[in-house]
Write a protein that holds these residues in place. Structure first.
Motif, mmCIF file in Angstrom:
data_model
loop_
_atom_site.group_PDB
_atom_site.id
_atom_site.type_symbol
_atom_site.label_atom_id
_atom_site.label_comp_id
_atom_site.label_asym_id
_atom_site.label_seq_id
_atom_site.Cartn_x
_atom_site.Cartn_y
_atom_site.Cartn_z
ATOM 1 N N LEU A 188 0.767 -1.264 0.104
ATOM 2 C CA LEU A 188 -0.253 0.248 0.055
ATOM 3 C C LEU A 188 1.073 1.253 0.036
ATOM 4 O O LEU A 188 1.552 1.435 0.877
ATOM 5 N N HIS A 189 0.762 2.118 -1.088
ATOM 6 C CA HIS A 189 1.672 3.407 -1.245
ATOM 7 C C HIS A 189 0.566 4.493 -0.988
ATOM 8 O O HIS A 189 -0.342 4.535 -1.809
ATOM 9 N N GLN A 190 0.721 5.417 -0.135
ATOM 10 C CA GLN A 190 0.174 6.700 -0.080
ATOM 11 C C GLN A 190 0.731 7.760 -1.082
ATOM 12 O O GLN A 190 1.968 8.101 -0.974
ATOM 13 N N LEU A 191 0.051 8.337 -1.926
ATOM 14 C CA LEU A 191 0.545 9.207 -3.062
ATOM 15 C C LEU A 191 0.276 10.251 -2.693
ATOM 16 O O LEU A 191 1.401 11.164 -3.032
ATOM 17 N N ALA A 192 -0.714 10.999 -2.236
ATOM 18 C CA ALA A 192 -0.942 12.285 -2.083
ATOM 19 C C ALA A 192 -2.000 12.260 -0.908
ATOM 20 O O ALA A 192 -2.718 11.411 -0.432
ATOM 21 N N VAL A 193 -2.245 13.672 -0.464
ATOM 22 C CA VAL A 193 -3.333 14.032 0.623
ATOM 23 C C VAL A 193 -3.844 15.326 -0.124
ATOM 24 O O VAL A 193 -3.252 16.362 -0.201
ATOM 25 N N LEU A 194 -5.201 15.039 -0.531
ATOM 26 C CA LEU A 194 -6.052 16.271 -1.150
ATOM 27 C C LEU A 194 -7.105 16.361 -0.422
ATOM 28 O O LEU A 194 -7.753 15.845 0.415
ATOM 29 N N THR A 195 -7.601 17.991 -0.669
ATOM 30 C CA THR A 195 -8.558 18.486 -0.014
ATOM 31 C C THR A 195 -9.853 18.204 -1.255
ATOM 32 O O THR A 195 -9.931 19.091 -1.992
ATOM 33 N N LEU A 196 -10.822 17.549 -0.734
ATOM 34 C CA LEU A 196 -12.037 17.178 -1.717
ATOM 35 C C LEU A 196 -13.431 17.288 -0.862
ATOM 36 O O LEU A 196 -13.271 16.946 0.314
ATOM 37 N N VAL A 197 -14.190 17.460 -1.603
ATOM 38 C CA VAL A 197 -15.746 17.468 -0.862
ATOM 39 C C VAL A 197 -16.049 15.677 -0.965
ATOM 40 O O VAL A 197 -16.063 15.470 -2.111
ATOM 41 N N PRO A 252 -16.191 19.002 3.457
ATOM 42 C CA PRO A 252 -14.743 19.134 2.399
ATOM 43 C C PRO A 252 -13.795 18.767 3.610
ATOM 44 O O PRO A 252 -13.800 19.265 4.528
ATOM 45 N N ALA A 253 -12.826 17.677 3.184
ATOM 46 C CA ALA A 253 -12.046 17.124 4.098
ATOM 47 C C ALA A 253 -10.944 16.540 3.440
ATOM 48 O O ALA A 253 -11.003 16.250 2.098
ATOM 49 N N ALA A 254 -9.917 16.221 4.107
ATOM 50 C CA ALA A 254 -8.743 15.819 3.593
ATOM 51 C C ALA A 254 -9.031 14.039 2.857
ATOM 52 O O ALA A 254 -9.696 13.431 3.747
ATOM 53 N N HIS A 255 -8.454 13.816 2.013
ATOM 54 C CA HIS A 255 -8.671 12.640 1.149
ATOM 55 C C HIS A 255 -7.269 11.931 0.922
ATOM 56 O O HIS A 255 -6.524 12.866 0.444
ATOM 57 N N THR A 256 -6.949 10.618 1.243
ATOM 58 C CA THR A 256 -5.625 10.006 1.013
ATOM 59 C C THR A 256 -5.849 9.464 -0.263
ATOM 60 O O THR A 256 -6.820 8.791 -0.661
ATOM 61 N N LEU A 257 -4.907 9.763 -1.165
ATOM 62 C CA LEU A 257 -4.870 8.876 -2.412
ATOM 63 C C LEU A 257 -3.642 7.912 -2.403
ATOM 64 O O LEU A 257 -2.816 7.926 -2.074
ATOM 65 N N ARG A 258 -4.427 6.528 -2.681
ATOM 66 C CA ARG A 258 -3.697 5.450 -2.349
ATOM 67 C C ARG A 258 -3.550 4.457 -3.673
ATOM 68 O O ARG A 258 -4.442 4.339 -4.323
ATOM 69 N N LYS A 259 -2.331 3.759 -3.649
ATOM 70 C CA LYS A 259 -2.259 2.799 -4.637
ATOM 71 C C LYS A 259 -1.751 1.434 -4.116
ATOM 72 O O LYS A 259 -0.751 1.307 -3.028
ATOM 73 N N ARG A 260 -2.826 0.591 -4.236
ATOM 74 C CA ARG A 260 -2.559 -0.863 -3.832
ATOM 75 C C ARG A 260 -2.043 -1.726 -4.894
ATOM 76 O O ARG A 260 -2.718 -2.054 -5.814
ATOM 77 N N VAL A 261 -0.905 -2.317 -4.690
ATOM 78 C CA VAL A 261 -0.092 -3.215 -5.556
ATOM 79 C C VAL A 261 -0.148 -4.585 -4.906
ATOM 80 O O VAL A 261 0.372 -4.697 -3.945
ATOM 81 N N THR A 262 -0.499 -5.721 -5.715
ATOM 82 C CA THR A 262 -0.291 -7.034 -5.384
ATOM 83 C C THR A 262 0.582 -7.630 -6.181
ATOM 84 O O THR A 262 0.546 -7.570 -7.413
ATOM 85 N N LYS A 263 1.523 -8.374 -5.603
ATOM 86 C CA LYS A 263 2.697 -9.061 -6.387
ATOM 87 C C LYS A 263 2.705 -10.510 -6.189
ATOM 88 O O LYS A 263 2.628 -11.056 -5.080
ATOM 89 N N PHE A 264 3.287 -11.200 -7.201
ATOM 90 C CA PHE A 264 3.345 -12.483 -6.951
ATOM 91 C C PHE A 264 4.714 -12.787 -6.430
ATOM 92 O O PHE A 264 5.743 -12.221 -6.925
ATOM 93 N N ALA A 319 -6.741 8.751 -10.824
ATOM 94 C CA ALA A 319 -5.494 8.943 -9.856
ATOM 95 C C ALA A 319 -4.455 9.828 -10.268
ATOM 96 O O ALA A 319 -4.095 10.466 -9.605
ATOM 97 N N GLU A 320 -4.092 9.627 -11.776
ATOM 98 C CA GLU A 320 -2.884 10.410 -12.225
ATOM 99 C C GLU A 320 -3.473 11.889 -12.119
ATOM 100 O O GLU A 320 -2.648 12.778 -11.905
ATOM 101 N N ARG A 321 -4.758 12.123 -12.683
ATOM 102 C CA ARG A 321 -5.396 13.633 -12.538
ATOM 103 C C ARG A 321 -5.090 14.093 -11.365
ATOM 104 O O ARG A 321 -4.868 15.259 -10.975
ATOM 105 N N LEU A 322 -5.428 13.344 -10.185
ATOM 106 C CA LEU A 322 -5.410 13.918 -8.620
ATOM 107 C C LEU A 322 -4.137 14.013 -8.411
ATOM 108 O O LEU A 322 -3.781 15.069 -7.541
ATOM 109 N N LEU A 323 -3.252 13.403 -8.680
ATOM 110 C CA LEU A 323 -1.842 13.363 -8.329
ATOM 111 C C LEU A 323 -1.030 14.475 -9.056
ATOM 112 O O LEU A 323 -0.605 15.311 -8.304
#
Length: 105
Positions: free
Chosen positions: A10-19, A26-38, A70-74
Motif C-alpha cells: 500500500l503506497h500513499q501517493l498524496a493527501v488532497l482536500t476534496l468534498v 470538505p475534508a482531506a482525502h488520501t490517494l492510495r495505490k494498492r499493488v499485489t505482487k506474485f 488517480a493520475e489527474r488527482l496526483l
C-alpha cells in the motif's frame, strides 16, 4: 517444495482536500495505490494487480478510482490545487453527496 503466493503493498501517493461524496464534508482525502505482487520463495517477482482509491479522513468512506483519475488527482496535488483559492475544495467526480455510488453495484 516450491513456496509461492501473493503479497500486497500500500503506497500513499498524496493527501488532497476534496468534498466527500459520502458525508458531503470538505475534508482531506488520501490517494492510495494498492499493488499485489506474485512471490516465489517470499521474493516479490512481478505485480499482477494495481488499484487506486481515495479515502476520506472524516468519515473513512473509500472509493476505488480508475488509473486516469488517480493520475489527474496526483497532478492536481503537485500543482497546488490548480490555483484554487484557499477554502475551496473540488467535488469528487463519479458520485454525488447522499447519492448512490455508481462504482458499486
Amino acid at each position: 517444495m516450491i513456496i509461492f503466493g501473493t503479497r500486497g503493498y500500500l503506497h500513499q501517493l498524496a493527501v488532497l482536500t476534496l468534498v466527500c461524496g459520502w458525508c458531503g464534508n470538505p475534508a482531506a482525502h488520501t490517494l492510495r495505490k494498492r499493488v499485489t505482487k506474485f512471490t516465489l520463495f517470499f521474493v516479490p517477482l512481478f505485480p499482477f494487480s494495481t488499484k487506486y482509491a481515495t479515502q476520506c479522513t472524516f468519515c473513512a468512506g473509500e472509493r476505488q478510482i480508475p488509473r486516469e483519475e488517480a493520475e489527474r488527482l496526483l497532478v492536481q496535488a503537485r500543482a497546488g490545487q490548480d490555483g484554487a483559492p484557499y477554502g475551496t475544495a473540488p467535488q469528487q467526480t463519479g458520485y454525488a453527496p447522499g447519492g448512490r455510488n455508481p462504482y458499486q453495484g
